[in-house]
Design a protein around this motif. Structure first.
Motif, PDB file in Angstrom:
ATOM      1  N   MET B  10       0.819  -1.216   0.000  1.00 14.24           N
ATOM      2  CA  MET B  10       0.000   0.000   0.000  1.00 14.24           C
ATOM      3  C   MET B  10       0.854   1.268   0.000  1.00 14.24           C
ATOM      4  O   MET B  10       0.351   2.351  -0.264  1.00 14.24           O
ATOM      5  CB  MET B  10      -0.952   0.022   1.204  1.00 14.24           C
ATOM      6  CG  MET B  10      -2.040  -1.040   1.180  1.00 14.24           C
ATOM      7  SD  MET B  10      -3.068  -1.040  -0.314  1.00 14.24           S
ATOM      8  CE  MET B  10      -3.936   0.528  -0.158  1.00 14.24           C
ATOM      9  N   LEU B  13       1.503   1.391  -3.750  1.00 13.01           N
ATOM     10  CA  LEU B  13       0.366   0.871  -4.530  1.00 13.01           C
ATOM     11  C   LEU B  13       0.830  -0.083  -5.625  1.00 13.01           C
ATOM     12  O   LEU B  13       0.512   0.083  -6.803  1.00 13.01           O
ATOM     13  CB  LEU B  13      -0.447   2.028  -5.120  1.00 13.01           C
ATOM     14  CG  LEU B  13      -0.971   3.049  -4.106  1.00 13.01           C
ATOM     15  CD1 LEU B  13      -1.786   4.122  -4.809  1.00 13.01           C
ATOM     16  CD2 LEU B  13      -1.843   2.381  -3.038  1.00 13.01           C
ATOM     17  N   PHE B 129      -5.984  -1.128  -7.812  1.00 13.33           N
ATOM     18  CA  PHE B 129      -6.132  -0.173  -6.704  1.00 13.33           C
ATOM     19  C   PHE B 129      -7.093   0.904  -7.173  1.00 13.33           C
ATOM     20  O   PHE B 129      -6.774   1.657  -8.083  1.00 13.33           O
ATOM     21  CB  PHE B 129      -4.782   0.469  -6.354  1.00 13.33           C
ATOM     22  CG  PHE B 129      -3.753  -0.521  -5.902  1.00 13.33           C
ATOM     23  CD1 PHE B 129      -3.055  -1.307  -6.815  1.00 13.33           C
ATOM     24  CD2 PHE B 129      -3.476  -0.680  -4.562  1.00 13.33           C
ATOM     25  CE1 PHE B 129      -2.102  -2.224  -6.398  1.00 13.33           C
ATOM     26  CE2 PHE B 129      -2.521  -1.593  -4.129  1.00 13.33           C
ATOM     27  CZ  PHE B 129      -1.835  -2.369  -5.046  1.00 13.33           C
ATOM     28  N   LYS B 197      -4.564   0.789   6.791  1.00 13.34           N
ATOM     29  CA  LYS B 197      -3.955   0.638   5.470  1.00 13.34           C
ATOM     30  C   LYS B 197      -4.776   1.337   4.392  1.00 13.34           C
ATOM     31  O   LYS B 197      -4.505   1.220   3.203  1.00 13.34           O
ATOM     32  CB  LYS B 197      -3.775  -0.852   5.141  1.00 13.34           C
ATOM     33  CG  LYS B 197      -2.881  -1.541   6.162  1.00 13.34           C
ATOM     34  CD  LYS B 197      -2.253  -2.799   5.663  1.00 13.34           C
ATOM     35  CE  LYS B 197      -1.274  -3.403   6.666  1.00 13.34           C
ATOM     36  NZ  LYS B 197      -0.154  -2.518   7.074  1.00 13.34           N
TER      37      LYS B 197
END
Ligand code: SF4
Lengths: 75, 578
Positions: B10, B13, B129, B197
């Motif tokens: 994360m 990404l 994402f 997150k």
């Protein structure tokens, strides 16, 4: 002698939840199970008298509270 | 094609696909999440910081036709306990992940941009994402609706509500079930980790998967038949659980003097009949709900149910004993319908209904509300909690922290986690489980109630110390193994009493992977996992002094049996001698 009989789960169907009943001196827990024909419904799971687990051969005393449960579980 | 590890970062990404390391090949579910967390997460890290990881892993048999195999495990370092956490759930995610060939989904790092929440969309060999500003501030059912509008209606969804966005300890991760309702990775604040997150929801593509491959389909079919039969013929899993759900336990625990009442002041409650499983089943029949319902496809036990109000409108499903106990006997609500309404609300909000309700029980001692004041409790849960008001945040921190803030002593927690539903002083084997479980006070991790109260797997007197440590140890080892297979823990009832059940389970695992495990191998897996988790906890600072029940249980006698918690520290520590 006076015994408070409490039934649970499937055992209640067509019977009762709790009832004061009369039994002769020296009656066993098994005698109540037989009298109420409980095991035709489902095998006995838990038997408690006054909140303690006992065996079916337990000799009842005046004023005892007996609780009868078929095999049940959860978690 | 072999199963793969999907690793999401994360911070930048990005995502990559990795082959499964050899030492992870034979692992699934809890065995895999705990192994990954133990190997990759610094036990000293802050659970909400960049170095914690959130791991999902379906069980070894998930995605197959094996009965009751659809449980998904989620693991991380817990913000509630400060130790390792695994929480498994039904719903549709385990099966779909397995069929897509995802052995585990590992999520690491934190996004630099604190403003944005993301949806992760997992498809074959890819993770997208997607920024989802439109979902921020919504709770679970609204998220499910949005995902159903976007994808095929079978898409798997794991999501958090506002409480998870705010990273509160009560936050769970909610998972869509086959009927579009919710199940949860309930305990330990895993929803707060997901919120940290910046992940609002994870979806898993249900349109392009393949059925899982079975190394020996004939052998699998045969073992699966025996296993299913064992579940169906056992009086508990075949009859008791479907008819009354887990809530049948209210009356049994009440009779045994082990139903914690008024924040653990007594072991029985005069209004148990109002909230018990028998009453629940009657209401369901009269109002047109469903007494049997599975939390995932392939469940043949169906302990779940659909519970409606007096007018036949849906109130909740997956209405469990522990929640009913906590809001009922422990907090004092006598109206089962109100409890159901609160249970449904907590599903939507995405909060651990056990922790939230045990916290309410303690909030009475804190003077925040009166015993049994369901209306006020509903207001706290529906308004203060999800809006993050100061009192909402205090409730949202869980039992342990509320106790500290109000200077209370009778705080029913172990390792910071609220004690559920079974009074340790009167069900001593369960007390040992609460004290020693790597998860904090977790009833499922070694269900000694089975043998202490339900005469399942023999009988060990609940009020005596003898045999409890051994009982809890054996159950915790077996549970760690079962939690790795993807099986629902209720297969333990037939497994404890039917000698055909466990061998059939091991045969299915062997047939699925072309392996040749023995029952001993599976038991050893359970031992290894427990030790791995324990080692993580020690490094995280949870040493043997944390393997203890709250002190008040040692000096406050519990009616009706007038018992105290009388194990010494040394006696408890014997648990880890294996
Ligand atoms: S028995 Fe209950 S918890 Fe287990 S899989 Fe079925 S519905 Fe889910």
């Amino acid at each position: 002698m006076h015994i408070l009989v409490k039934l649970f789960a499937q055992y209640r169907e067509g019977r009762f939840k709790a009832e004061q009943r009369d039994y002769p001196e020296e009656a066993t827990a098994q005698a109540i199970i037989n009298e109420l024909n409980l095991e035709s419904v489902s095998p006995l799971g838990v038997l408690m008298v006054n909140g303690r687990h006992v065996d079916v051969s337990y000799l009842l005393k005046e004023g005892d509270e007996i609780a009868l449960f078929p095999k049940v579980g959860g978690g | 094609m072999a199963d793969l590890i999907y690793r999401v970062n994360m911070t930048n990404l990005s995502f990559k696909i990795e082959e499964v390391p050899t030492e992870w090949l034979g692992l699934g579910g809890r065995a895999l999440t705990s192994t990954i967390v133990a190997k990759e997460v610094d036990p000293e890290c802050h659970p909400l910081g960049p170095n914690n990881k959130l791991v999902f892993a379906p069980g070894l048999l998930s995605g197959t036709s094996a009965s009751n195999s659809g449980r998904n495990s989620c693991g991380a370092k817990s913000p509630l306990t400060g130790g390792i956490k695994e929480s498994n759930v039904g719903g549709t995610s385990a099966g779909i992940m397995s069929k897509l060939g995802v052995k585990a989904l590992i999520i690491e790092g934190l996004p630099k941009n604190e403003e944005t929440f993301y949806q992760l969309h997992v498809t074959k060999n890819n993770v997208e994402f997607i920024e989802v500003p439109e979902l921020v501030g919504l709770d679970n059912y609204a998220v499910l609706d949005a995902m159903a509008a976007k994808y095929d209606k079978k898409v798997a969804v794991m999501s958090i509500g506002r409480v998870g966005e705010m990273r509160m300890n009560l936050a769970n991760i909610s998972v869509k079930d086959p009927s579009g309702k919710l199940r949860s990775h309930g305990r330990g604040g895993l929803g707060a980790v997901m919120g940290s997150k910046k992940i609002k929801c994870i979806t898993v593509d249900a349109e392009n998967y393949k059925e899982v491959t079975i190394a020996d389909p004939e052998k699998f079919k045969e073992a699966s038949k025996i296993f299913t039969k064992a579940l169906q013929e056992n009086p508990i899993s075949g009859e008791g659980l479907p008819a009354f759900g887990t809530n049948v336990l209210v009356n049994i625990l009440n009779e045994a003097g082990g139903l914690p009442t008024r924040n653990f002041r007594a072991g029985n409650w005069e209004f148990a009949e109002n909230i018990c499983g028998e009453t629940m089943a009657e209401n369901i029949k009269a109002r047109g709900g469903k007494t049997t319902h599975g939390c995932h496809a392939g469940c043949v036990i169906q302990c779940s149910q659909v519970y409606n109000d007096k007018d036949g409108n849906y109130l909740t499903s997956g209405f469990e004993y522990e929640t009913i106990w906590a809001l009922g006997a422990n907090f004092g609500i006598k109206d089962l319908d109100l409890i159901a309404k609160m249970d449904g609300l907590m599903d939507d909000l995405g909060v651990d209904s056990i922790e939230a309700s045990v916290t309410l029980g303690l909030a009475v001692d804190a003077g925040i509300l009166a015993y049994g004041d369901g209306e006020k409790a509903y207001e706290l849960l529906s308004k203060d909690l999800p809006n993050g008001t100061p009192i909402g945040r205090i409730i949202g921190s869980g039992t342990h922290i509320l106790g500290k803030i109000y200077g209370l002593v009778r705080v029913p927690t172990v390792k910071g986690q609220g004690i559920p539903a079974y009074e340790p002083r009167a069900v001593k084997g369960q007390g040992i489980t609460y004290a020693t479980s790597t998860m904090g006070a977790d009833h499922t991790s070694g269900y000694a109630v089975a043998t202490n109260i339900l005469n399942s797997g023999g009988y060990v007197d609940p009020l005596k110390k003898e045999g409890q440590v051994e009982l809890s140890r054996n159950l915790q080892i077996a549970t760690a193994a079962v939690d790795s297979t993807g099986m629902c823990i209720f297969v333990a009832f037939p497994a404890l009493d039917d000698p055909k059940c466990l061998p059939a389970l091991v045969d299915m695992i062997n047939a699925r992977f072309g392996a040749s495990l023995s029952i001993d191998d599976v038991v050893n897996l359970g031992k290894t996992i427990l030790k791995r988790e324990h080692e993580f906890n020690i490094k995280a600072g949870l040493n043997s002094a944390e393997d203890r029940l709250p002190e008040f249980m040692k000096y406050e006698t519990l009616p009706p049996h007038n018992v105290v918690w009388d194990f010494t520290g040394e006696e408890i520590d014997e648990f880890w001698n294996f």
